[in-house]
Write a protein that holds these residues in place. Structure first.
Motif, PDB file in Angstrom:
ATOM      1  N   ARG A 330     -14.802 108.032  70.130  1.00 10.80           N
ATOM      2  CA  ARG A 330     -13.742 108.070  71.149  1.00 10.80           C
ATOM      3  C   ARG A 330     -14.346 108.290  72.542  1.00 10.80           C
ATOM      4  NH1 ARG A 330      -9.039 107.791  68.574  1.00 10.80           N
ATOM      5  NH2 ARG A 330      -8.825 108.692  66.477  1.00 10.80           N
ATOM      6  N   SER A 331     -15.372 109.131  72.620  1.00 12.01           N
ATOM      7  CA  SER A 331     -16.031 109.367  73.905  1.00 12.01           C
ATOM      8  C   SER A 331     -16.703 108.099  74.420  1.00 12.01           C
ATOM      9  CB  SER A 331     -17.059 110.485  73.748  1.00 12.01           C
ATOM     10  OG  SER A 331     -17.820 110.642  74.922  1.00 12.01           O
ATOM     11  N   ARG A 332     -17.405 107.395  73.531  1.00  6.76           N
ATOM     12  CA  ARG A 332     -18.044 106.131  73.916  1.00  6.76           C
ATOM     13  C   ARG A 332     -16.977 105.108  74.319  1.00  6.76           C
ATOM     14  NH1 ARG A 332     -21.789 109.272  72.995  1.00  6.76           N
ATOM     15  NH2 ARG A 332     -23.619 108.864  71.697  1.00  6.76           N
ATOM     16  N   GLY A 333     -15.845 105.135  73.628  1.00  6.34           N
ATOM     17  CA  GLY A 333     -14.757 104.214  73.962  1.00  6.34           C
ATOM     18  C   GLY A 333     -14.217 104.457  75.355  1.00  6.34           C
ATOM     19  N   GLU A 334     -14.111 105.713  75.742  1.00  3.91           N
ATOM     20  CA  GLU A 334     -13.666 106.038  77.103  1.00  3.91           C
ATOM     21  C   GLU A 334     -14.666 105.523  78.132  1.00  3.91           C
ATOM     22  OE1 GLU A 334     -13.138 110.223  77.029  1.00  3.91           O
ATOM     23  OE2 GLU A 334     -11.421 110.146  75.650  1.00  3.91           O
ATOM     24  N   GLN A 335     -15.944 105.581  77.780  1.00  2.24           N
ATOM     25  CA  GLN A 335     -16.991 105.061  78.661  1.00  2.24           C
ATOM     26  C   GLN A 335     -16.824 103.556  78.868  1.00  2.24           C
ATOM     27  OE1 GLN A 335     -20.895 106.196  77.275  1.00  2.24           O
ATOM     28  NE2 GLN A 335     -21.962 104.947  78.780  1.00  2.24           N
ATOM     29  N   VAL A 336     -16.525 102.846  77.779  1.00  2.05           N
ATOM     30  CA  VAL A 336     -16.297 101.403  77.874  1.00  2.05           C
ATOM     31  C   VAL A 336     -15.058 101.117  78.718  1.00  2.05           C
ATOM     32  CG1 VAL A 336     -15.743  99.298  76.586  1.00  2.05           C
ATOM     33  CG2 VAL A 336     -17.412 100.923  75.656  1.00  2.05           C
ATOM     34  N   GLU A 337     -14.003 101.863  78.458  1.00  4.63           N
ATOM     35  CA  GLU A 337     -12.751 101.613  79.184  1.00  4.63           C
ATOM     36  C   GLU A 337     -12.927 101.791  80.688  1.00  4.63           C
ATOM     37  OE1 GLU A 337      -8.003 102.697  78.913  1.00  4.63           O
ATOM     38  OE2 GLU A 337      -9.455 104.065  78.003  1.00  4.63           O
ATOM     39  N   GLN A 338     -13.653 102.821  81.103  1.00  2.00           N
ATOM     40  CA  GLN A 338     -13.877 103.032  82.535  1.00  2.00           C
ATOM     41  C   GLN A 338     -14.631 101.864  83.158  1.00  2.00           C
ATOM     42  OE1 GLN A 338     -12.476 105.477  84.436  1.00  2.00           O
ATOM     43  NE2 GLN A 338     -11.416 105.858  82.491  1.00  2.00           N
ATOM     44  N   ALA A 339     -15.609 101.328  82.417  1.00  2.00           N
ATOM     45  CA  ALA A 339     -16.355 100.171  82.922  1.00  2.00           C
ATOM     46  C   ALA A 339     -15.468  98.943  83.026  1.00  2.00           C
ATOM     47  CB  ALA A 339     -17.551  99.885  82.016  1.00  2.00           C
ATOM     48  N   LEU A 340     -14.578  98.752  82.060  1.00  2.00           N
ATOM     49  CA  LEU A 340     -13.689  97.596  82.100  1.00  2.00           C
ATOM     50  C   LEU A 340     -12.657  97.725  83.219  1.00  2.00           C
ATOM     51  CD1 LEU A 340     -13.087  96.819  78.301  1.00  2.00           C
ATOM     52  CD2 LEU A 340     -14.831  95.921  79.855  1.00  2.00           C
ATOM     53  N   ILE A 341     -12.254  98.959  83.497  1.00  2.00           N
ATOM     54  CA  ILE A 341     -11.357  99.176  84.641  1.00  2.00           C
ATOM     55  C   ILE A 341     -12.055  98.734  85.924  1.00  2.00           C
ATOM     56  CG2 ILE A 341     -10.292 100.962  86.072  1.00  2.00           C
ATOM     57  CD1 ILE A 341      -9.684 102.492  83.466  1.00  2.00           C
ATOM     58  N   ALA A 342     -13.321  99.117  86.067  1.00  2.00           N
ATOM     59  CA  ALA A 342     -14.066  98.755  87.282  1.00  2.00           C
ATOM     60  C   ALA A 342     -14.247  97.243  87.389  1.00  2.00           C
ATOM     61  CB  ALA A 342     -15.429  99.445  87.262  1.00  2.00           C
ATOM     62  N   ILE A 343     -14.542  96.582  86.257  1.00  9.28           N
ATOM     63  CA  ILE A 343     -14.697  95.118  86.269  1.00  9.28           C
ATOM     64  C   ILE A 343     -13.370  94.458  86.638  1.00  9.28           C
ATOM     65  CG2 ILE A 343     -15.132  93.086  84.824  1.00  9.28           C
ATOM     66  CD1 ILE A 343     -17.149  94.792  83.246  1.00  9.28           C
ATOM     67  N   THR A 344     -12.270  94.978  86.098  1.00  6.76           N
ATOM     68  CA  THR A 344     -10.949  94.432  86.401  1.00  6.76           C
ATOM     69  C   THR A 344     -10.629  94.567  87.884  1.00  6.76           C
ATOM     70  OG1 THR A 344     -10.158  94.950  84.166  1.00  6.76           O
ATOM     71  CG2 THR A 344      -8.486  94.614  85.873  1.00  6.76           C
ATOM     72  N   GLU A 345     -10.906  95.727  88.454  1.00  5.44           N
ATOM     73  CA  GLU A 345     -10.621  95.944  89.875  1.00  5.44           C
ATOM     74  C   GLU A 345     -11.455  95.030  90.766  1.00  5.44           C
ATOM     75  OE1 GLU A 345     -11.304 100.111  90.288  1.00  5.44           O
ATOM     76  OE2 GLU A 345      -9.295 100.663  89.568  1.00  5.44           O
ATOM     77  N   ASN A 347     -12.479  92.059  89.846  1.00  6.08           N
ATOM     78  CA  ASN A 347     -12.092  90.663  89.587  1.00  6.08           C
ATOM     79  C   ASN A 347     -10.594  90.577  89.328  1.00  6.08           C
ATOM     80  OD1 ASN A 347     -14.971  89.208  89.001  1.00  6.08           O
ATOM     81  ND2 ASN A 347     -14.973  91.276  88.160  1.00  6.08           N
ATOM     82  N   LEU A 348      -9.828  91.212  90.192  1.00  2.00           N
ATOM     83  CA  LEU A 348      -8.400  91.395  89.962  1.00  2.00           C
ATOM     84  C   LEU A 348      -7.654  90.085  89.739  1.00  2.00           C
ATOM     85  CD1 LEU A 348      -6.686  93.874  89.706  1.00  2.00           C
ATOM     86  CD2 LEU A 348      -6.071  93.682  92.120  1.00  2.00           C
ATOM     87  N   ALA A 349      -8.068  89.021  90.434  1.00  2.00           N
ATOM     88  CA  ALA A 349      -7.353  87.748  90.319  1.00  2.00           C
ATOM     89  C   ALA A 349      -7.670  87.018  89.028  1.00  2.00           C
ATOM     90  CB  ALA A 349      -7.700  86.850  91.507  1.00  2.00           C
ATOM     91  N   ASP A 350      -8.778  87.369  88.389  1.00  2.00           N
ATOM     92  CA  ASP A 350      -9.243  86.601  87.228  1.00  2.00           C
ATOM     93  C   ASP A 350      -8.986  87.293  85.897  1.00  2.00           C
ATOM     94  OD1 ASP A 350     -10.264  84.548  88.875  1.00  2.00           O
ATOM     95  OD2 ASP A 350     -12.034  85.764  89.292  1.00  2.00           O
ATOM     96  N   VAL A 351      -9.046  88.630  85.852  1.00  2.00           N
ATOM     97  CA  VAL A 351      -8.862  89.348  84.596  1.00  2.00           C
ATOM     98  C   VAL A 351      -7.374  89.443  84.276  1.00  2.00           C
ATOM     99  CG1 VAL A 351      -9.214  91.499  83.346  1.00  2.00           C
ATOM    100  CG2 VAL A 351     -10.979  90.680  84.916  1.00  2.00           C
ATOM    101  N   LYS A 352      -6.996  88.920  83.129  1.00  2.00           N
ATOM    102  CA  LYS A 352      -5.593  88.990  82.705  1.00  2.00           C
ATOM    103  C   LYS A 352      -5.281  90.360  82.118  1.00  2.00           C
ATOM    104  CE  LYS A 352      -2.189  86.648  79.764  1.00  2.00           C
ATOM    105  NZ  LYS A 352      -1.978  85.533  78.804  1.00  2.00           N
ATOM    106  N   GLU A 353      -6.201  90.866  81.268  1.00  2.00           N
ATOM    107  CA  GLU A 353      -5.957  92.142  80.605  1.00  2.00           C
ATOM    108  C   GLU A 353      -7.228  92.590  79.896  1.00  2.00           C
ATOM    109  OE1 GLU A 353      -2.620  94.029  77.545  1.00  2.00           O
ATOM    110  OE2 GLU A 353      -3.177  91.923  77.355  1.00  2.00           O
ATOM    111  N   TYR A 354      -7.401  93.909  79.791  1.00  4.85           N
ATOM    112  CA  TYR A 354      -8.416  94.450  78.883  1.00  4.85           C
ATOM    113  C   TYR A 354      -7.686  95.349  77.893  1.00  4.85           C
ATOM    114  CZ  TYR A 354      -8.053  98.790  81.529  1.00  4.85           C
ATOM    115  OH  TYR A 354      -7.570  99.927  82.123  1.00  4.85           O
ATOM    116  N   ARG A 355      -8.207  95.476  76.693  1.00  2.30           N
ATOM    117  CA  ARG A 355      -7.515  96.249  75.673  1.00  2.30           C
ATOM    118  C   ARG A 355      -8.491  96.634  74.563  1.00  2.30           C
ATOM    119  NH1 ARG A 355      -5.278  90.892  75.916  1.00  2.30           N
ATOM    120  NH2 ARG A 355      -6.063  89.610  74.189  1.00  2.30           N
ATOM    121  N   GLY A 356      -8.180  97.713  73.855  1.00  2.00           N
ATOM    122  CA  GLY A 356      -9.040  98.132  72.768  1.00  2.00           C
ATOM    123  C   GLY A 356      -8.749  99.541  72.304  1.00  2.00           C
TER     124      GLY A 356
END
Length: 423
Positions: A330-345, A347-356
């Motif tokens: 779960r801790s590693r998952g939070e690490q991934v989620e934070q990185a995906l949030i940053a990638i989404t921000e 590339n806001l126009a291109d990323v439709k959604e991240y999930r997991g």
């Protein structure tokens, strides 16, 4: 990194055109350890694929390797069909003590053929035998395997077409959020079950993935799963959870359905149950469903004793101490989620959604071909990732549960670069 094009001629001339992963990763791999793979020229790759979820504990995990080598060196039984062996006994005792009892799960354990699709085939056969009905309900974008029974409850049109014959006795229903929240859960399904004119044969069972991996990392909400379990109970249908890719700790808990607080009637497990990538599968079911006749479902390689050995070592090393592995995932998952949030921000126009959930994540783009370009660029940068979804439109992240935070950061930084450079 600069990669010299390897000589792939023997694979291209002799091996069937059905090969797939090697097309996206044109390297000849030679060694692997932990979360890293190495080609024969010494190039290093960080692995965010983990054998499609078969290597939750990394490549050549030293604890599991030691147990396997010791067993082989003492001439332990390798092939045993369903004979009783010391290796099987040790696994069954460990699985009961460290997985089933702490979770108050009542299951009997069946060893089908050592593949995920065989576990699914046996689950479907058992459900039909118990209920005396043929129909099985599955869900949109589901994937349950490549043999005929499993394909009949799989959603992907390309994979279904490969069967070459009609795939029957399976009916798809909408997965969670299929209608973007516009339709109440199970409205259509329950109406069909109660309407004598609907044309839906009474199903023997419903089969579901809590997180659809091949379908695009579609995550079912706990409340949706609880409602499904309630529907199955009311309508006298068995609930089968396919935990082949999402089990063995991938979402955090050992079984992916634990978070929802449900107890499925039947559970299929494979991929990482051996811990080492050795073929192994389980079909688990409530004791009252154990109506098999001896030999009614069997297979030559269901007694893969080296897999029992590494599976037992895995349970002892990672699951005997309670919740440590779950918390780490779960801790590693939070690490991934934070990185995906940053990638989404970024590339806001291109990323439709991240999930997991846990350590399975997906990133979907508005441009459906973008995911393939990102995976290709990531490989060039030394990162192994695959795509999923009905049109391969989702970048799929499936790192080993044992990956270090530094390795995770390295891979996520590479992913961000691949996204940036494929805009």
């Amino acid at each position: 990194m600069t990669i010299t094009q390897p000589d792939l001629s023997v694979f291209e001339t002799l091996e069937s055109e059905v090969r797939s992963y090697c097309r996206g990763w044109p390297a000849i791999f030679d060694r692997a350890h932990g979360s890293r793979m190495y080609d024969e020229d010494g190039h290093e790759y960080l692995d965010f694929f983990a054998g499609a979820g078969s290597l939750n504990y990394g490549h050549n995990n030293p604890v599991l390797k030691r147990a396997l080598i010791d067993y082989l060196e003492r001439d332990g039984v390798t092939h045993g069909l369903d004979m009783s062996t010391t290796a099987k006994r040790a696994f069954l005792e460990s699985f009961q003590n460290w997985i089933l009892r702490p979770r108050d799960l009542p299951y009997k354990v069946m060893f089908p053929g050592p593949t995920g699709t065989n576990a699914v085939e046996s689950a479907l056969k058992l459900a039909r035998k118990v209920k005396g009905r043929e129909a099985i309900v599955s869900f949109t974008n589901a994937f349950h395997g490549m043999s005929l029974g499993s394909l009949a409850v799989t959603g992907n049109a390309f994979k279904r077409a490969g069967a070459g014959i009609p795939l029957v006795h399976g009916t798809p229903m909408p997965f969670d959020n299929y209608f973007d929240g516009q339709v109440p859960d199970f409205l259509w399904f329950e109406r069909l079950l109660e309407d004598q004119g609907s044309g839906l044969n009474k199903p023997a069972a419903v089969i579901v993935e809590t997180v659809q991996g091949e379908g695009g990392i579609n995550v079912a909400r706990p409340e949706w799963l609880r409602a499904l379990a309630g529907l199955c109970e009311r309508q006298d249908m068995l609930l089968i959870v396919d935990d082949i890719q999402m089990g063995c700790g991938r979402t955090g808990a050992f079984f992916s359905f634990e978070e929802a607080g449900i107890t499925p009637d039947i559970v299929t497990v494979s991929k990482s149950i051996s811990g080492y990538g050795l073929p192994m599968a389980l079909t688990l079911f409530k004791p009252e469903l154990d109506v098999w006749e001896p030999g009614e479902h069997n297979g030559t390689f269901r007694g893969n004793n080296p897999a029992f050995v590494t599976a037992t070592a895995t349970l002892e090393a990672y699951w005997a101490d309670g919740s440590a592995m779950e918390k780490q995932t779960r801790s590693r998952g939070e690490q991934v989620e934070q990185a995906l949030i940053a990638i989404t921000e970024e590339n806001l126009a291109d990323v439709k959604e991240y999930r997991g959930r846990g350590l399975v994540w997906g990133m979907e783009f508005h441009d459906k071909e973008r995911a393939g370009r990102i995976a290709k660029r990531a490989f060039e940068l030394g990162l192994l990732i695959e795509t999923s979804g009905p049109e391969s439109e989702v970048v799929k992240l499936l790192p080993a549960l044992t990956i270090t935070p530094d390795e995770l950061d390295e891979g996520l930084t590479t992913l961000a670069r691949a996204v940036r450079e494929t805009a």
